[in-house]
Design a protein around this motif. Structure first.
Motif, PDB file in Angstrom:
ATOM      1  N   THR A   1       4.150 -20.164 -23.353  1.00 13.60           N
ATOM      2  CA  THR A   1       4.934 -18.731 -24.489  1.00 13.60           C
ATOM      3  C   THR A   1       6.385 -19.786 -25.166  1.00 13.60           C
ATOM      4  OG1 THR A   1       5.814 -17.530 -23.059  1.00 13.60           O
ATOM      5  CG2 THR A   1       3.423 -17.073 -23.720  1.00 13.60           C
ATOM      6  N   GLY A   2       6.748 -20.463 -24.068  1.00 16.07           N
ATOM      7  CA  GLY A   2       8.042 -20.804 -24.496  1.00 16.07           C
ATOM      8  C   GLY A   2       8.245 -21.624 -25.102  1.00 16.07           C
ATOM      9  N   HIS A   3       7.423 -23.137 -25.036  1.00 17.46           N
ATOM     10  CA  HIS A   3       7.430 -24.417 -25.284  1.00 17.46           C
ATOM     11  C   HIS A   3       6.338 -25.061 -26.092  1.00 17.46           C
ATOM     12  CE1 HIS A   3      10.743 -23.977 -21.669  1.00 17.46           C
ATOM     13  NE2 HIS A   3      11.572 -25.097 -23.129  1.00 17.46           N
ATOM     14  N   ILE A   4       5.252 -24.473 -25.996  1.00 17.25           N
ATOM     15  CA  ILE A   4       3.943 -25.483 -25.333  1.00 17.25           C
ATOM     16  C   ILE A   4       3.238 -24.621 -27.829  1.00 17.25           C
ATOM     17  CG2 ILE A   4       1.556 -25.909 -25.397  1.00 17.25           C
ATOM     18  CD1 ILE A   4       2.321 -26.332 -22.495  1.00 17.25           C
ATOM     19  N   LEU A   5       3.122 -23.236 -27.136  1.00 15.54           N
ATOM     20  CA  LEU A   5       3.058 -22.662 -28.089  1.00 15.54           C
ATOM     21  C   LEU A   5       3.617 -22.428 -29.388  1.00 15.54           C
ATOM     22  CD1 LEU A   5       0.633 -19.219 -26.860  1.00 15.54           C
ATOM     23  CD2 LEU A   5      -0.165 -21.830 -27.809  1.00 15.54           C
ATOM     24  N   PRO A   6       5.066 -23.017 -29.465  1.00 11.24           N
ATOM     25  CA  PRO A   6       6.059 -22.484 -30.517  1.00 11.24           C
ATOM     26  C   PRO A   6       6.548 -23.970 -30.822  1.00 11.24           C
ATOM     27  CG  PRO A   6       6.935 -22.025 -28.448  1.00 11.24           C
ATOM     28  CD  PRO A   6       5.828 -21.913 -28.090  1.00 11.24           C
ATOM     29  N   PHE A   7       6.172 -25.232 -30.435  1.00  6.99           N
ATOM     30  CA  PHE A   7       5.774 -26.601 -30.924  1.00  6.99           C
ATOM     31  C   PHE A   7       5.058 -26.528 -31.452  1.00  6.99           C
ATOM     32  CE2 PHE A   7       3.794 -30.454 -30.540  1.00  6.99           C
ATOM     33  CZ  PHE A   7       4.799 -31.340 -31.081  1.00  6.99           C
ATOM     34  N   TRP A   8       3.590 -26.057 -31.658  1.00  2.00           N
ATOM     35  CA  TRP A   8       2.538 -26.242 -32.741  1.00  2.00           C
ATOM     36  C   TRP A   8       2.429 -24.984 -33.499  1.00  2.00           C
ATOM     37  CZ3 TRP A   8      -0.265 -30.360 -32.589  1.00  2.00           C
ATOM     38  CH2 TRP A   8      -0.320 -31.316 -31.999  1.00  2.00           C
ATOM     39  N   GLU A   9       3.125 -24.166 -33.174  1.00  3.70           N
ATOM     40  CA  GLU A   9       4.201 -23.286 -34.560  1.00  3.70           C
ATOM     41  C   GLU A   9       4.368 -23.879 -35.573  1.00  3.70           C
ATOM     42  OE1 GLU A   9       5.323 -19.891 -32.690  1.00  3.70           O
ATOM     43  OE2 GLU A   9       3.470 -18.988 -32.728  1.00  3.70           O
ATOM     44  N   LYS A  10       4.997 -25.221 -35.585  1.00  2.00           N
ATOM     45  CA  LYS A  10       6.074 -25.903 -36.142  1.00  2.00           C
ATOM     46  C   LYS A  10       5.004 -26.765 -37.100  1.00  2.00           C
ATOM     47  CE  LYS A  10       9.291 -26.350 -33.259  1.00  2.00           C
ATOM     48  NZ  LYS A  10      10.350 -27.061 -32.404  1.00  2.00           N
ATOM     49  N   LEU A  11       4.211 -26.808 -36.681  1.00  2.09           N
ATOM     50  CA  LEU A  11       3.549 -28.423 -37.339  1.00  2.09           C
ATOM     51  C   LEU A  11       2.062 -27.327 -37.759  1.00  2.09           C
ATOM     52  CD1 LEU A  11       3.144 -30.797 -34.253  1.00  2.09           C
ATOM     53  CD2 LEU A  11       4.759 -30.516 -35.607  1.00  2.09           C
ATOM     54  N   VAL A  12       2.373 -26.642 -38.422  1.00  5.21           N
ATOM     55  CA  VAL A  12       0.955 -26.181 -39.540  1.00  5.21           C
ATOM     56  C   VAL A  12       1.377 -26.062 -40.477  1.00  5.21           C
ATOM     57  CG1 VAL A  12       0.268 -23.016 -40.374  1.00  5.21           C
ATOM     58  CG2 VAL A  12       0.685 -23.340 -37.549  1.00  5.21           C
ATOM     59  N   ASP A  13       0.433 -26.628 -41.209  1.00  5.37           N
ATOM     60  CA  ASP A  13       0.521 -27.072 -42.946  1.00  5.37           C
ATOM     61  C   ASP A  13      -0.175 -25.478 -43.444  1.00  5.37           C
ATOM     62  OD1 ASP A  13      -0.080 -28.371 -45.391  1.00  5.37           O
ATOM     63  OD2 ASP A  13      -1.477 -29.717 -44.338  1.00  5.37           O
ATOM     64  N   THR A  14       1.471 -25.222 -44.316  1.00  6.59           N
ATOM     65  CA  THR A  14       1.217 -23.884 -44.993  1.00  6.59           C
ATOM     66  C   THR A  14       0.185 -24.286 -46.527  1.00  6.59           C
ATOM     67  OG1 THR A  14       3.490 -23.670 -45.739  1.00  6.59           O
ATOM     68  CG2 THR A  14       2.708 -22.528 -43.751  1.00  6.59           C
TER      69      THR A  14
END
Length: 67
Positions: free
Chosen positions: A14-27
């Motif tokens: 919750t602190g590292h892995i998911l936030p990393f991928w959240e930044k890579l969303v192609d909106t």
């Protein structure tokens, strides 16, 4: 000891892995960007891979169901 390990794993997820991928969303086009170089520069021109996007979606779905 097992509870401590479980808490560490949850914190890493919750602190590292998911936030990393959240930044890579192609909106703009949907999905996730599939490439970042070793310097952390996002490569928006990279081809998106269906397997990578499926794995990311599975990870978020599994995390939502488990947390």
């Amino acid at each position: 000891m097992i509870d401590e390990l479980a808490n560490e794993v949850k914190e890493e997820l919750t602190g590292h892995i998911l936030p990393f991928w959240e930044k890579l969303v192609d909106t703009q086009n949907g999905g996730y960007y599939g490439r970042m170089d070793f310097n952390g520069m996002l490569r928006k021109d990279a081809v998106k891979g269906g397997i990578l996007i499926s794995r990311i979606l599975w990870a978020f779905s599994n995390a939502a169901a488990s947390l």
